[in-house]
Scaffold this motif. Structure first.
Motif, PDB file in Angstrom:
ATOM      1  N   MET A  86     116.215 -32.483  96.197  1.00  0.00           N
ATOM      2  CA  MET A  86     115.191 -31.981  97.114  1.00  0.00           C
ATOM      3  C   MET A  86     114.257 -31.046  96.354  1.00  0.00           C
ATOM      4  O   MET A  86     114.643 -30.428  95.356  1.00  0.00           O
ATOM      5  CB  MET A  86     115.830 -31.227  98.274  1.00  0.00           C
ATOM      6  CG  MET A  86     116.835 -32.041  99.049  1.00  0.00           C
ATOM      7  SD  MET A  86     116.055 -33.388  99.961  1.00  0.00           S
ATOM      8  CE  MET A  86     117.479 -34.001 100.868  1.00  0.00           C
ATOM      9  N   SER A  92     112.798 -33.272 102.349  1.00  0.00           N
ATOM     10  CA  SER A  92     113.692 -33.952 103.279  1.00  0.00           C
ATOM     11  C   SER A  92     113.997 -35.365 102.797  1.00  0.00           C
ATOM     12  O   SER A  92     113.332 -35.904 101.909  1.00  0.00           O
ATOM     13  CB  SER A  92     113.086 -34.000 104.682  1.00  0.00           C
ATOM     14  OG  SER A  92     111.861 -34.712 104.675  1.00  0.00           O
ATOM     15  N   TYR A 125     120.267 -26.198 105.439  1.00  0.00           N
ATOM     16  CA  TYR A 125     119.899 -27.602 105.618  1.00  0.00           C
ATOM     17  C   TYR A 125     120.760 -28.244 106.691  1.00  0.00           C
ATOM     18  O   TYR A 125     121.946 -27.944 106.840  1.00  0.00           O
ATOM     19  CB  TYR A 125     120.092 -28.381 104.310  1.00  0.00           C
ATOM     20  CG  TYR A 125     118.839 -28.509 103.477  1.00  0.00           C
ATOM     21  CD1 TYR A 125     118.162 -29.714 103.372  1.00  0.00           C
ATOM     22  CD2 TYR A 125     118.319 -27.406 102.816  1.00  0.00           C
ATOM     23  CE1 TYR A 125     117.018 -29.839 102.606  1.00  0.00           C
ATOM     24  CE2 TYR A 125     117.164 -27.522 102.046  1.00  0.00           C
ATOM     25  CZ  TYR A 125     116.526 -28.741 101.955  1.00  0.00           C
ATOM     26  OH  TYR A 125     115.387 -28.861 101.212  1.00  0.00           O
TER      27      TYR A 125
END
Length: 214
Positions: A86, A92, A125
């Motif tokens: 990421m 994402s 996350y």
């Protein structure tokens, strides 16, 4: 006419029989392990009581998985895990249509979160895994295991979803960091018609609201 699909060790993978006068096409399918290519043998045996030859045809179709957003297998163990990093530009991940079944029971991902400055709180996350569809009359499950970058299990994390549910299950992860965490998606389904699943990862966004005290 009997049809048998075997692997290179002679193990029967799928079978069927077509009886006269039925001319309906039949399908034999198998999910192979892309990290360990194999060879397959199709045996066609016919019993006919006439001198006229039996005419038949067969087609072979091959398709690739799309695990981790790229064609092919996500990885069947820690060493072959698909690495996904990421970044602020790509914060994402959403991949649908991943496949698990039969010889392909495990998908391993090494997911690395953006580097967090020392003075800042580690990014939080959401990770989501969900089944898109199940083979008919399937009584199996999909299970998510989470490990740290040293491959130690994070026993507080992990989920299981049982067929025929297509519910999405989630995990909040903050301790992966730039070294990453391993995500193992395992299917207990042993048939050859694949289970399709989706995996997503995205940062949790917070809205700051100023507090005014009078």
């Amino acid at each position: 006419m009997s049809l048998t699909l075997e692997d290179q060790a002679g193990t029967s993978l799928d079978t069927d029989t077509l009886s006269s006068p039925n001319i309906t096409s039949d399908v034999l399918s198998w999910v192979s392990n892309n990290s360990s290519p194999s060879a397959y043998l199709l045996k066609v045996i016919a019993t006919i009581n006439t001198d006229n030859p039996l005419v038949y045809k067969f087609d072979v179709q091959m398709s690739q998985q799309n695990d981790g957003g790229a064609p092919g297998d996500a990885g069947d163990n820690f060493d072959s895990a698909r690495t996904i990093a990421m970044s602020p530009l790509n914060p994402s991940l959403t991949v649908s249509g991943n496949l698990l079944a039969a010889a392909e029971k495990d998908d391993y991902f090494l997911i690395k979160l953006p580097q967090t400055p020392v003075e800042e709180v580690p990014a939080r996350y959401w990770f989501e895994v969900g089944a898109n569809n199940w083979p008919s009359a399937c009584s199996s499950y999909i299970r998510l295991y989470v490990y740290d970058w040293q491959r130690n299990p994070l026993t507080s994390l992990g989920k299981i979803i049982n067929a025929p549910s297509t519910a999405i299950f989630t995990e909040e992860v903050t301790n992966c960091g730039s070294d990453g965490c391993y995500f193992r998606v395992y299917s207990g389904y042993s048939g050859n018609n694949p289970v399709s699943y989706t995996i997503r990862a995205a940062p949790i966004r917070f809205l700051s609201v100023p507090l005014v005290i009078k």
